[in-house]
Design a protein around this motif. Structure first.
Motif, PDB file in Angstrom:
ATOM      1  N   ILE A  22     -51.399  22.687  93.493  1.00 28.24           N
ATOM      2  CA  ILE A  22     -51.189  24.119  93.608  1.00 28.24           C
ATOM      3  C   ILE A  22     -52.302  24.758  92.791  1.00 28.24           C
ATOM      4  CG2 ILE A  22     -49.686  26.059  93.054  1.00 28.24           C
ATOM      5  CD1 ILE A  22     -47.320  24.082  93.342  1.00 28.24           C
ATOM      6  N   ILE A  23     -52.973  25.739  93.365  1.00 28.91           N
ATOM      7  CA  ILE A  23     -54.077  26.411  92.692  1.00 28.91           C
ATOM      8  C   ILE A  23     -53.659  27.849  92.427  1.00 28.91           C
ATOM      9  CG2 ILE A  23     -56.504  27.091  92.838  1.00 28.91           C
ATOM     10  CD1 ILE A  23     -56.289  24.737  95.214  1.00 28.91           C
ATOM     11  N   ILE A  24     -53.726  28.240  91.165  1.00 28.26           N
ATOM     12  CA  ILE A  24     -53.413  29.611  90.772  1.00 28.26           C
ATOM     13  C   ILE A  24     -54.707  30.257  90.294  1.00 28.26           C
ATOM     14  CG2 ILE A  24     -52.123  31.074  89.180  1.00 28.26           C
ATOM     15  CD1 ILE A  24     -50.046  28.871  88.984  1.00 28.26           C
ATOM     16  N   ARG A  25     -55.027  31.409  90.846  1.00 31.09           N
ATOM     17  CA  ARG A  25     -56.237  32.140  90.441  1.00 31.09           C
ATOM     18  C   ARG A  25     -55.824  33.380  89.662  1.00 31.09           C
ATOM     19  NH1 ARG A  25     -61.459  33.398  90.950  1.00 31.09           N
ATOM     20  NH2 ARG A  25     -62.109  35.477  91.563  1.00 31.09           N
ATOM     21  N   LEU A  26     -56.365  33.500  88.458  1.00 32.09           N
ATOM     22  CA  LEU A  26     -56.120  34.669  87.622  1.00 32.09           C
ATOM     23  C   LEU A  26     -57.376  35.525  87.612  1.00 32.09           C
ATOM     24  CD1 LEU A  26     -54.432  32.966  84.526  1.00 32.09           C
ATOM     25  CD2 LEU A  26     -53.382  33.744  86.647  1.00 32.09           C
ATOM     26  N   GLU A  27     -57.183  36.824  87.747  1.00 33.36           N
ATOM     27  CA  GLU A  27     -58.318  37.745  87.730  1.00 33.36           C
ATOM     28  C   GLU A  27     -57.961  38.955  86.883  1.00 33.36           C
ATOM     29  OE1 GLU A  27     -61.152  40.228  90.838  1.00 33.36           O
ATOM     30  OE2 GLU A  27     -59.690  38.790  91.604  1.00 33.36           O
ATOM     31  N   GLY A  28     -58.752  39.180  85.829  1.00 38.21           N
ATOM     32  CA  GLY A  28     -58.515  40.325  84.962  1.00 38.21           C
ATOM     33  C   GLY A  28     -58.185  39.907  83.546  1.00 38.21           C
ATOM     34  N   GLU A  29     -57.306  40.673  82.913  1.00 35.32           N
ATOM     35  CA  GLU A  29     -56.979  40.470  81.509  1.00 35.32           C
ATOM     36  C   GLU A  29     -55.672  39.700  81.365  1.00 35.32           C
ATOM     37  OE1 GLU A  29     -56.907  44.359  79.756  1.00 35.32           O
ATOM     38  OE2 GLU A  29     -59.004  44.732  80.272  1.00 35.32           O
ATOM     39  N   LEU A  30     -55.732  38.594  80.655  1.00 35.59           N
ATOM     40  CA  LEU A  30     -54.546  37.781  80.370  1.00 35.59           C
ATOM     41  C   LEU A  30     -54.080  38.145  78.968  1.00 35.59           C
ATOM     42  CD1 LEU A  30     -52.587  35.583  81.173  1.00 35.59           C
ATOM     43  CD2 LEU A  30     -54.272  33.881  80.471  1.00 35.59           C
ATOM     44  N   ASP A  31     -53.250  39.195  78.905  1.00 33.51           N
ATOM     45  CA  ASP A  31     -52.807  39.706  77.612  1.00 33.51           C
ATOM     46  C   ASP A  31     -51.309  39.950  77.634  1.00 33.51           C
ATOM     47  OD1 ASP A  31     -52.493  42.030  79.099  1.00 33.51           O
ATOM     48  OD2 ASP A  31     -54.110  43.113  78.102  1.00 33.51           O
ATOM     49  N   VAL A  32     -50.807  40.519  76.561  1.00 33.45           N
ATOM     50  CA  VAL A  32     -49.368  40.746  76.409  1.00 33.45           C
ATOM     51  C   VAL A  32     -48.783  41.526  77.585  1.00 33.45           C
ATOM     52  CG1 VAL A  32     -49.643  42.830  74.993  1.00 33.45           C
ATOM     53  CG2 VAL A  32     -47.567  41.434  74.765  1.00 33.45           C
ATOM     54  N   ASP A  33     -49.512  42.462  78.129  1.00 36.87           N
ATOM     55  CA  ASP A  33     -49.021  43.251  79.256  1.00 36.87           C
ATOM     56  C   ASP A  33     -49.028  42.463  80.563  1.00 36.87           C
ATOM     57  OD1 ASP A  33     -48.620  45.550  77.676  1.00 36.87           O
ATOM     58  OD2 ASP A  33     -50.724  46.125  77.900  1.00 36.87           O
ATOM     59  N   ALA A  34     -49.895  41.472  80.661  1.00 41.23           N
ATOM     60  CA  ALA A  34     -50.041  40.707  81.898  1.00 41.23           C
ATOM     61  C   ALA A  34     -49.132  39.483  81.962  1.00 41.23           C
ATOM     62  CB  ALA A  34     -51.499  40.262  82.055  1.00 41.23           C
ATOM     63  N   VAL A  35     -48.652  39.019  80.823  1.00 36.29           N
ATOM     64  CA  VAL A  35     -47.841  37.797  80.801  1.00 36.29           C
ATOM     65  C   VAL A  35     -46.642  37.892  81.743  1.00 36.29           C
ATOM     66  CG1 VAL A  35     -46.325  36.401  79.331  1.00 36.29           C
ATOM     67  CG2 VAL A  35     -48.657  36.903  78.607  1.00 36.29           C
ATOM     68  N   PRO A  36     -45.890  39.006  81.793  1.00 35.10           N
ATOM     69  CA  PRO A  36     -44.771  39.072  82.737  1.00 35.10           C
ATOM     70  C   PRO A  36     -45.204  38.925  84.202  1.00 35.10           C
ATOM     71  CG  PRO A  36     -44.549  40.793  81.082  1.00 35.10           C
ATOM     72  CD  PRO A  36     -45.912  40.186  80.897  1.00 35.10           C
ATOM     73  N   VAL A  37     -46.371  39.444  84.545  1.00 40.14           N
ATOM     74  CA  VAL A  37     -46.904  39.296  85.909  1.00 40.14           C
ATOM     75  C   VAL A  37     -47.136  37.822  86.210  1.00 40.14           C
ATOM     76  CG1 VAL A  37     -48.858  39.844  87.432  1.00 40.14           C
ATOM     77  CG2 VAL A  37     -47.970  41.585  85.871  1.00 40.14           C
ATOM     78  N   LEU A  38     -47.754  37.118  85.273  1.00 37.82           N
ATOM     79  CA  LEU A  38     -48.006  35.686  85.451  1.00 37.82           C
ATOM     80  C   LEU A  38     -46.691  34.914  85.491  1.00 37.82           C
ATOM     81  CD1 LEU A  38     -49.833  33.246  85.689  1.00 37.82           C
ATOM     82  CD2 LEU A  38     -50.147  33.312  83.195  1.00 37.82           C
ATOM     83  N   GLN A  39     -45.769  35.217  84.609  1.00 42.85           N
ATOM     84  CA  GLN A  39     -44.487  34.510  84.577  1.00 42.85           C
ATOM     85  C   GLN A  39     -43.716  34.678  85.880  1.00 42.85           C
ATOM     86  OE1 GLN A  39     -42.847  36.252  80.997  1.00 42.85           O
ATOM     87  NE2 GLN A  39     -43.406  34.455  79.771  1.00 42.85           N
ATOM     88  N   GLU A  40     -43.745  35.873  86.440  1.00 45.02           N
ATOM     89  CA  GLU A  40     -43.061  36.116  87.712  1.00 45.02           C
ATOM     90  C   GLU A  40     -43.667  35.262  88.821  1.00 45.02           C
ATOM     91  OE1 GLU A  40     -42.619  39.749  90.903  1.00 45.02           O
ATOM     92  OE2 GLU A  40     -42.658  40.262  88.776  1.00 45.02           O
ATOM     93  N   HIS A  41     -44.975  35.196  88.859  1.00 49.89           N
ATOM     94  CA  HIS A  41     -45.653  34.379  89.868  1.00 49.89           C
ATOM     95  C   HIS A  41     -45.345  32.891  89.637  1.00 49.89           C
ATOM     96  CE1 HIS A  41     -48.721  34.153  93.052  1.00 49.89           C
ATOM     97  NE2 HIS A  41     -48.923  32.949  92.556  1.00 49.89           N
TER      98      HIS A  41
END
Length: 125
Positions: A22-41
């Protein structure tokens, strides 16, 4: 411009499947505000049957704070529990520096190019 100012998340997360990864691509800022977005995915990923590899493409990450690093460590721990090998691809610039400064460079399997991580996952079949 911050995600608060634009109303858009500062992190975009997409994923896809290869033969045994499985390949996950992250684009942008990986910070405190973005962690919930990543966790949901990631929750959708964890709901799938495990694959031998999870490859996280970090080539388009422009910033990473301690909460972002904590989430990557959580991903590593979850992968270990599932018997999945975590590969970080596209590690250069910001992410190479953060991994080096934190002393976590050797805790992960790191590849400067995504293609190298993909090649390893294919070669291991």
């Amino acid at each position: 411009m911050s995600s608060e100012a634009t109303g858009k998340p500062a992190l975009s997360v997409t994923s896809g499947l290869s033969r045994n990864a499985i390949i996950i691509r992250l684009e942008g800022e990986l910070d405190v505000d973005a962690v919930p977005v990543l966790q949901e995915h990631l929750q959708r990923i964890w709901d799938l049957p495990p694959k031998p590899f999870l490859i996280v493409d970090l080539s388009a990450v422009t910033f990473c704070d301690s909460m972002g690093m904590n989430e990557l460590i959580s991903v590593m721990q979850r992968c270990e529990a599932r018997g999945t090998r975590l590969l970080l691809g596209g590690v250069h610039g910001v992410m190479a520096r953060v991994l080096s400064i934190t002393g976590l460079r050797h805790a992960f399997e790191v590849f400067a190019r995504l293609d190298d991580a993909l090649r390893l996952s294919v070669a291991s079949t």
